[in-house]
Write an enzyme that holds these catalytic residues in place. Structure first.
Site, PDB file in Angstrom:
ATOM      1  N   GLU A  96       5.485  13.380  -1.879  1.00  0.00           N
ATOM      2  CA  GLU A  96       6.421  12.703  -2.789  1.00  0.00           C
ATOM      3  C   GLU A  96       6.748  13.511  -4.044  1.00  0.00           C
ATOM      4  O   GLU A  96       6.794  12.976  -5.154  1.00  0.00           O
ATOM      5  CB  GLU A  96       5.858  11.322  -3.171  1.00  0.00           C
ATOM      6  CG  GLU A  96       5.699  10.391  -1.980  1.00  0.00           C
ATOM      7  CD  GLU A  96       5.138   9.034  -2.344  1.00  0.00           C
ATOM      8  OE1 GLU A  96       5.501   8.054  -1.676  1.00  0.00           O
ATOM      9  OE2 GLU A  96       4.325   8.938  -3.287  1.00  0.00           O
TER      10      GLU A  96
ATOM     11  N   ASP B 118      -4.317  11.221  -9.822  1.00  0.00           N
ATOM     12  CA  ASP B 118      -2.928  10.796  -9.658  1.00  0.00           C
ATOM     13  C   ASP B 118      -2.348  10.598 -11.047  1.00  0.00           C
ATOM     14  O   ASP B 118      -2.969  10.951 -12.050  1.00  0.00           O
ATOM     15  CB  ASP B 118      -2.846   9.521  -8.816  1.00  0.00           C
ATOM     16  CG  ASP B 118      -1.554   9.454  -8.002  1.00  0.00           C
ATOM     17  OD1 ASP B 118      -0.474   9.393  -8.611  1.00  0.00           O
ATOM     18  OD2 ASP B 118      -1.632   9.484  -6.763  1.00  0.00           O
TER      19      ASP B 118
ATOM     20  N   HIS C 166       2.425  13.748  -8.350  1.00  0.00           N
ATOM     21  CA  HIS C 166       1.349  12.796  -8.663  1.00  0.00           C
ATOM     22  C   HIS C 166       0.347  13.424  -9.623  1.00  0.00           C
ATOM     23  O   HIS C 166      -0.856  13.153  -9.541  1.00  0.00           O
ATOM     24  CB  HIS C 166       0.657  12.334  -7.384  1.00  0.00           C
ATOM     25  CG  HIS C 166       1.494  11.434  -6.527  1.00  0.00           C
ATOM     26  ND1 HIS C 166       1.628  10.085  -6.760  1.00  0.00           N
ATOM     27  CD2 HIS C 166       2.262  11.712  -5.440  1.00  0.00           C
ATOM     28  CE1 HIS C 166       2.433   9.562  -5.848  1.00  0.00           C
ATOM     29  NE2 HIS C 166       2.839  10.527  -5.041  1.00  0.00           N
TER      30      HIS C 166
END
Length: 643
Positions: free
Chosen positions: A356, A215, A289
């Site tokens: 995301e 991440d 990420h």
């Protein structure tokens, strides 16, 4: 006359015999019911009958099997070692009169499937039968739960009689995917800590550990062909405090916080998990990420700006953490990564994240715009879909299947992808209706990083997921064929989880509730009964030195508008039958303070805090919680109480 009297006496005797028999039957039934109530197995078995008598585990007990299967032998050795730790007994594998026998069915009982088992405990013998070694292992887990709680002790315990009740159990899991996710990127956990987590999962018959390995805040797995990933991406500057408030690295500040698993480390973790019938699902989160990846290889982003690994701040401007999809080196890099990941992990899936992604950089990137034109893509959603479909081909070329978060639906789902639905259940429903397989993990039931009780009494995080929310969760929507639902998992994101002890606190007991959701039949679930059994698990966790939350005992504060007045507050708790005492004068409430009687209470003039605590049988059981008046007022205007 004598004959009549004799007949009456005979009838009376018969009646007395029947009555005595009935009383004895009721007494036996009552005793058996009490014995059944004392058994606290979680997840709850499919069927169980309790009989008179007990089996006594001694130093002379043996563990045997006629099977030559290597996994069965491994389970036997695991059990022998487990027993030795707490009892000091060194069980033999030779036959004896006091034995635990593991039997692999020669003729498979189809009703047991691959992970089910039957368990029969008599006063002289324990017999576990299963179609596959996994079933025998789960049967051994149930045997441990039938023994006294001290069996989980990490040191030798003296003066305990190791008995278990005589029972017949048949047990089959509802779902084949029963998982927990541990985020090791936001905070790194050592190999030993991951193995401890695996042991805790095995106790409740979980079979999948999803490791979030990459991440913005850290890259955690060695990729030998790309050494910069662990040389740079595994390390960030050290910060302590509230996540999201940390300052970025200063010029020249050394990056000392982090770590990674070598491939040899991971092989050992994988083997440790396999010995407990748990498979490791690796996740490399792309295309977003990805800052730790970009910090290691800056040419992979659209901006190609130099970054350090995120230390836990608010993030970089416009979330410049996405890979450039127009750059062919992105895909060649991912090919190298997934080649090594596929070789290392035996799990049939590779998780590619897909969640995301901020798409603004793709809109402005000449390379991404050219890719869209060349591939006739209408918008950046379709560009992300192009990325996922291309990565799916890479993953499949390694002999693996792709799974991703539900954002991979956007722009069109890859042909063979499995969806992990986290933003509620709608993504899973949509995927299932397209005949794709689904793992259900909606955040409001399954996110273990959320508050589990009154936020004023918990370490800071976000959102709210109580124990009862997790337990009452049903993974299969009414509109969906259950065959498309592989199962589900709980997810522990670790932005606000800096230590392993806190990881335990956030995981348990909500993951115990989810274990029953994924294993036990829907008809077998009962909240009140679960709480009774759960409370008997706590001494086991204590014996194992596992930290867990008791937030289920704490006061729930529910503010509501009252006509012609300010507002009132109702007090409750997840566990029913507790007494609640409260004060408004900034003192600590106890059993001599006002007792909540079910009617909303109101703040006296000048009062700014409501303090409350729960009691059971005259003793405190929950923590004292102190809630400011202005916090409760704010909740009146919040629809879903998201803190």
């Amino acid at each position: 006359m004598k004959k009549i009297v004799c007949k009456k006496i005979t009838l009376l005797n018969r009646s007395l015999i029947i009555i005595n028999y009935f009383i004895a039957f009721l007494s036996l039934t009552t005793l058996q019911a009490k014995a059944a109530d004392s058994i606290a197995i979680i997840p709850k078995p499919l069927a169980m009958q309790v009989h008179d008598g007990h089996f006594v585990l001694t130093n002379s007990t043996t563990v045997t099997s006629t099977s030559s299967d290597a996994d069965v032998k491994e389970s036997i050795q695991w059990f022998i070692n487990k027993i030795a730790t707490s009892t000091g007994y060194h069980l033999s594998t030779k036959k004896s009169k006091n034995a635990i026998s593991l039997i692999l069915n020669k003729y498979a009982d189809t009703s047991l499937h691959g992970e089910g088992y039957t368990l029969k405990v008599t006063s002289s013998m324990i017999t576990i039968t299963a179609n596959k070694p996994a079933g025998l292992f789960y049967g051994l887990q149930t045997v441990l739960q039938l023994l006294p709680p001290s069996i989980e002790s990490v040191t030798d315990v003296q003066n305990v009689k190791w008995t278990m009740p005589c029972v017949d159990i048949k047990d089959v899991p509802r779902f084949g995917w029963r998982g927990l996710m541990l985020d090791v990127s936001r905070h790194f956990f050592t190999k030993q800590e991951v193995e401890e987590y695996i042991d805790q999962m095995a106790r409740y018959k979980y079979n999948t550990l999803h490791l979030h390995l990459a991440d913005d805040q850290g890259w955690r797995i060695e990729i030998k062909s790309l050494p910069e990933l662990t040389k740079v991406g595994a390390w960030r500057v050290k910060r302590t405090g509230r996540w999201g408030t940390f300052m970025a690295a200063f010029a020249g500040e050394p990056a000392t916080d982090g770590g990674f698993y070598t491939q040899e480390d991971m092989k050992e973790i994988i083997k440790y998990a396999q010995d407990r019938f748990i498979t490791i699902l690796p996740e490399i989160d792309v295309p977003a990420h990805s800052l730790a990846l970009i910090a290691s290889y800056p040419n992979l982003s659209c901006t190609q700006l130099p970054y350090s690994v995120n230390a836990g701040g608010k993030g970089y401007e416009r979330n410049d953490n996405v890979l450039c999809i127009g750059n062919d080196s992105t895909f060649s890099m991912l090919d190298k990564i997934f080649t090594e990941i596929a070789t290392l992990f035996p799990n049939p899936y590779i998780h590619i994240g897909g969640d995301e992604a901020y798409k603004g950089f793709w809109d402005e990137c000449p390379k991404c715009q050219k890719r869209m034109a060349d591939e006739h893509l209408k918008n950046v959603d379709e560009l992300q879909s192009y990325f996922v479909k291309r990565v799916e081909k890479i993953v499949e070329s390694k002999g693996k299947k792709l799974i991703g978060w539900d954002e991979i639906l956007e722009g069109g789902l890859a042909p063979n992808a499995t969806v992990m639905s986290w933003r509620g259940m709608s993504g899973g429903i949509a995927a299932a209706k397209m005949n794709h397989q689904v793992v259900m993990t909606p955040w409001d039931y399954c996110y273990l990083d959320l508050y589990q009780g009154e936020p004023s009494g918990e370490p800071p995080t976000y959102g709210l997921c109580r124990l009862s929310d997790s337990y009452n969760y049903e993974p299969v929507p009414d509109s969906i064929d259950e065959k498309f639902i592989l199962g589900g998992q709980g997810n522990l994101w670790t932005e606000s989880v800096p230590t392993f002890r806190h990881a335990e606190y956030m995981t348990w007991p909500r993951a115990i509730a989810l274990a029953e959701v994924y294993w036990s039949s829907r008809a077998n679930k009962n909240w009140t009964n679960f709480i009774t059994r759960l409370e008997k698990q706590f001494p086991r966790l204590d014996a194992a030195n596992v930290k867990y939350s008791k937030s289920m005992y704490n006061v729930i504060f529910e503010p509501a508008r009252i006509k012609n007045s300010d507002f009132g507050v109702t007090l409750a708790s997840e566990v029913k039958g507790l007494d609640i005492y409260y004060t408004f004068d900034n003192t600590n409430p106890d059993e001599f303070s006002p007792k909540f009687d079910g009617k909303p209470i109101q703040f006296p003039v000048g009062a700014t805090y409501l303090n409350a605590i729960t009691y059971r049988d005259g003793k405190p059981i929950g923590e004292q919680i102190n809630v400011p008046k202005d916090v409760l007022e704010k909740r009146l205007d919040e629809k879903h109480h998201v803190y």
